[in-house]
Scaffold this motif. Structure first.
Motif, PDB file in Angstrom:
ATOM      1  N   PHE A 440       0.961  -1.164   0.039  1.00 56.86           N
ATOM      2  CA  PHE A 440       0.159   0.076  -0.046  1.00 56.86           C
ATOM      3  C   PHE A 440       0.837   1.146  -0.126  1.00 56.86           C
ATOM      4  O   PHE A 440       0.500   2.233  -0.827  1.00 56.86           O
ATOM      5  CB  PHE A 440      -0.709   0.104   1.143  1.00 56.86           C
ATOM      6  CG  PHE A 440      -1.738   1.214   1.442  1.00 56.86           C
ATOM      7  CD1 PHE A 440      -2.920   1.238   0.417  1.00 56.86           C
ATOM      8  CD2 PHE A 440      -1.492   2.052   2.551  1.00 56.86           C
ATOM      9  CE1 PHE A 440      -3.675   2.542   0.616  1.00 56.86           C
ATOM     10  CE2 PHE A 440      -2.332   3.197   2.474  1.00 56.86           C
ATOM     11  CZ  PHE A 440      -3.399   3.485   1.359  1.00 56.86           C
ATOM     12  N   THR A 441       1.869   1.399   0.971  1.00 55.76           N
ATOM     13  CA  THR A 441       2.629   2.434   0.993  1.00 55.76           C
ATOM     14  C   THR A 441       3.476   2.699  -0.495  1.00 55.76           C
ATOM     15  O   THR A 441       3.522   3.900  -0.822  1.00 55.76           O
ATOM     16  CB  THR A 441       3.749   2.536   2.207  1.00 55.76           C
ATOM     17  OG1 THR A 441       4.447   1.232   2.028  1.00 55.76           O
ATOM     18  CG2 THR A 441       2.928   2.470   3.374  1.00 55.76           C
ATOM     19  N   ALA A 442       3.976   1.608  -0.983  1.00 55.23           N
ATOM     20  CA  ALA A 442       4.654   1.997  -2.216  1.00 55.23           C
ATOM     21  C   ALA A 442       3.695   2.238  -3.421  1.00 55.23           C
ATOM     22  O   ALA A 442       4.051   3.164  -4.330  1.00 55.23           O
ATOM     23  CB  ALA A 442       5.190   0.507  -2.583  1.00 55.23           C
ATOM     24  N   TYR A 443       2.270   1.899  -3.218  1.00 60.12           N
ATOM     25  CA  TYR A 443       1.585   2.272  -4.313  1.00 60.12           C
ATOM     26  C   TYR A 443       1.058   3.816  -4.300  1.00 60.12           C
ATOM     27  O   TYR A 443       1.008   4.593  -4.991  1.00 60.12           O
ATOM     28  CB  TYR A 443       0.185   1.414  -4.265  1.00 60.12           C
ATOM     29  CG  TYR A 443      -0.951   1.802  -5.316  1.00 60.12           C
ATOM     30  CD1 TYR A 443      -0.847   1.220  -6.619  1.00 60.12           C
ATOM     31  CD2 TYR A 443      -1.970   2.710  -4.789  1.00 60.12           C
ATOM     32  CE1 TYR A 443      -1.827   1.743  -7.549  1.00 60.12           C
ATOM     33  CE2 TYR A 443      -2.959   3.125  -5.786  1.00 60.12           C
ATOM     34  CZ  TYR A 443      -2.829   2.599  -7.145  1.00 60.12           C
ATOM     35  OH  TYR A 443      -3.582   2.956  -8.030  1.00 60.12           O
ATOM     36  N   VAL A 444       0.868   4.046  -2.797  1.00 59.63           N
ATOM     37  CA  VAL A 444       0.633   5.588  -2.493  1.00 59.63           C
ATOM     38  C   VAL A 444       1.804   6.552  -3.152  1.00 59.63           C
ATOM     39  O   VAL A 444       1.575   7.540  -3.856  1.00 59.63           O
ATOM     40  CB  VAL A 444       0.233   5.939  -1.234  1.00 59.63           C
ATOM     41  CG1 VAL A 444       0.081   7.316  -0.671  1.00 59.63           C
ATOM     42  CG2 VAL A 444      -1.047   4.929  -0.893  1.00 59.63           C
ATOM     43  N   GLU A 445       3.044   5.992  -2.816  1.00 65.49           N
ATOM     44  CA  GLU A 445       4.024   6.950  -3.394  1.00 65.49           C
ATOM     45  C   GLU A 445       4.345   7.091  -4.798  1.00 65.49           C
ATOM     46  O   GLU A 445       4.643   7.956  -5.323  1.00 65.49           O
ATOM     47  CB  GLU A 445       5.465   6.413  -2.653  1.00 65.49           C
ATOM     48  CG  GLU A 445       5.559   6.557  -1.268  1.00 65.49           C
ATOM     49  CD  GLU A 445       6.832   6.025  -0.660  1.00 65.49           C
ATOM     50  OE1 GLU A 445       7.597   5.497  -1.317  1.00 65.49           O
ATOM     51  OE2 GLU A 445       6.893   5.727   0.764  1.00 65.49           O
ATOM     52  N   LYS A 446       4.002   5.698  -5.288  1.00 63.61           N
ATOM     53  CA  LYS A 446       3.949   5.636  -6.859  1.00 63.61           C
ATOM     54  C   LYS A 446       3.140   6.618  -7.505  1.00 63.61           C
ATOM     55  O   LYS A 446       3.260   7.306  -8.365  1.00 63.61           O
ATOM     56  CB  LYS A 446       3.689   4.341  -7.275  1.00 63.61           C
ATOM     57  CG  LYS A 446       3.859   4.308  -8.968  1.00 63.61           C
ATOM     58  CD  LYS A 446       3.344   2.771  -9.213  1.00 63.61           C
ATOM     59  CE  LYS A 446       2.133   2.606  -9.010  1.00 63.61           C
ATOM     60  NZ  LYS A 446       1.565   1.030  -9.711  1.00 63.61           N
ATOM     61  N   MET A 447       1.768   6.845  -6.764  1.00 60.88           N
ATOM     62  CA  MET A 447       0.854   7.736  -7.502  1.00 60.88           C
ATOM     63  C   MET A 447       0.769   9.068  -7.011  1.00 60.88           C
ATOM     64  O   MET A 447       0.033   9.965  -7.422  1.00 60.88           O
ATOM     65  CB  MET A 447      -0.684   7.107  -6.999  1.00 60.88           C
ATOM     66  CG  MET A 447      -0.774   5.640  -7.624  1.00 60.88           C
ATOM     67  SD  MET A 447      -1.318   5.817  -9.106  1.00 60.88           S
ATOM     68  CE  MET A 447      -2.903   6.646  -8.983  1.00 60.88           C
TER      69      MET A 447
END
Length: 474
Positions: A440-447
């Motif tokens: 989740f944190t990786a996805y949020v940072e990517k977005m």
């Protein structure tokens, strides 16, 4: 104290001994799947060596004698060579096990049912195991004193599974990381109804007993499987988009539930606007007797409520269909991804329906003005949302309220437009799958829209998601 466990630990059942005598399978020098997946909070939950793709459950229940009979047909794929594998099952007497149609040896120890197939299973092989069982199913008391498993009601029963309860009524790989399709057939005395997940495909009555067959095609974690047996009033409707809605309400709760359940199509439409397309082929709710359980639960396609819910609770449990049921945590440590999102859904609903804004709710929690009781306000900061103290605390306030505060901090960091892209994209990218906090944190940072937002997000992770105590700045 569980009086059955010592016997299970020291002796095989007669049926087990017969099976041992009848079978002479190979696999003496083979490999066994792990008994338990070493979940951070429930290390014995689940089993290694295979992946379940489908459960076919045939149940019969007599409310007067509280007797359950069951046949579980489990279709799975071996993820390693197997001479033995385990299933989670608590209580219930097993009378026989077959694998690929051949009698298999089996033994019991605690919640573990160890199965030794007649023929070894090769890695990649799809196999079918059938377990026949019966007796009075158990009620399970969790570390936090909540009750689950098979809960008897005045005229029937209610089966609830979070986090350990499903093993009280069927054998399986009972960890959220192993999701499967389900067909659940329940036979009960004529005049009663049996409600379960998915869609009703068949209802037949013969010799004074009625059989209800339910089909749930989309992957489902076992902890959100359910069966509700009793004098339920069933109603069908649909959302504006044509999504089927089925509500089943205990006879004692029909009048009290009518107004709030009528909001389901409106709530689903609102949640689709905010969270993206609804992830399943039907929706609805089960309103059980008021004293049947001490909590509501997001059972897939039909959340369960012990008595008529209020609107916010209905919004919360339906939001779980996206966050928790479709996108399911990889381990129980990731529980905040379920509850933080569902709690924030309540905040958004209030914000959009003339209530407090999400920011006002956030501020009240931070200032300690949210609850009347000071201890309840302080409890929000007991531990980081992503690391509950132990199994007894995975449903405590930091997982819910502070989890929702993390979601709000993300909204602040990235702005409203990107925030809604993130929560919809997250639900879409992991639809019908599993994910953990790092995903989740990786996805949020990517977005995130820019480096400035990413810097803000690092603070969110360090201080709000993983940090101990109350952050210095709201």
């Amino acid at each position: 104290m569980d009086q059955r466990r010592p016997r299970a630990l020291t002796a095989l059942t007669l049926a087990s001994l017969l099976a041992l005598t009848a079978c002479s399978g190979s696999g003496v020098n083979g490999t066994s799947g792990a008994a338990g997946l070493r979940d951070p909070y429930f290390p014995k939950q689940g089993n290694g060596g295979y992946d379940v793709t489908h459960y076919g459950l045939k149940l019969g229940y007599d409310p007067e004698s509280h007797h359950l009979t069951g046949t579980a047909e489990i279709t799975a794929r071996a993820t390693q060579d197997l001479s033995a594998f385990n299933l989670d099952l608590k209580g219930l007497e097993v009378s026989g096990v077959t694998v690929e149609g051949k009698a298999a040896r089996f033994q019991r120890a605690g919640q573990e049912l160890t199965v030794r197939p007649h023929d070894d299973l090769d890695k990649g092989e799809t196999f079918r195991a059938t377990v026949r069982y019966a007796s009075t199913p158990e009620k399970i008391t969790d570390a936090d004193d909540a009750e689950e498993g098979w809960l008897e009601t005045e005229d029937g029963a209610l089966a609830l599974g979070e986090p350990n309860g499903s093993m009280a009524w069927f054998p399986g790989n009972h960890h959220p990381s192993d999701k499967a399709a389900y067909d659940i057939e329940v036979t009960v005395p004529k005049g009663l109804k049996a409600i379960s997940n998915g869609e009703l495909t068949r209802e037949t009555t013969e010799n004074g007993r009625t059989t209800f067959s339910w089909h749930n095609a989309e992957p489902m974690a076992s902890y959100v499987a359910t069966v509700a047996i009793g004098a339920y009033e069933v109603k069908k409707s649909a959302t504006k988009s044509g999504l089927p809605v089925l509500t089943a309400v205990d006879a004692s709760q029909v009048k009290e539930s009518a107004k709030v359940l009528a909001k389901i199509p409106e709530i689903i439409d609102w949640e689709e606007y905010n969270f993206g397309p609804y992830p399943f082929s039907s929706t609805g709710a089960i309103v059980a007797p008021e004293d049947s359980a001490g909590y509501a639960l997001e059972t897939q396609t039909k959340p369960v409520f012990p008595g008529a819910p209020d609107t916010e609770t209905l919004v919360h449990e339906l939001a779980h269909q996206w966050y928790g049921d479709s996108v399911t945590p990889e381990t129980w440590q990731d529980m905040w991804l379920n509850e933080g999102f569902a709690t924030y859904a309540e905040w958004l609903w209030q914000e959009d329906h003339d209530g407090d804004s999400a920011q006002e709710t956030f501020d009240a929690l931070y200032k300690g003005d949210y609850y009347e009781d000071e201890e309840d306000n302080d409890a929000v900061w007991d531990f980081p949302p992503a690391k509950p103290t132990d199994a007894a605390h995975i449903s405590d306030s930091p997982v819910y309220e502070r989890g929702a505060m993390v979601i709000h901090k993300i909204r602040q960091a990235v702005g409203d437009d990107r925030f809604y892209d993130i929560i919809q994209g997250w639900a879409a990218e992991h639809r019908h799958g599993n994910a953990d906090t790092a995903d989740f944190t990786a996805y949020v940072e990517k977005m995130a829209p820019d480096d400035g937002a990413r810097e803000k997000l690092k603070v969110v992770w360090d201080e709000w998601l993983h940090g101990d105590g109350k952050p210095e700045k709201p």
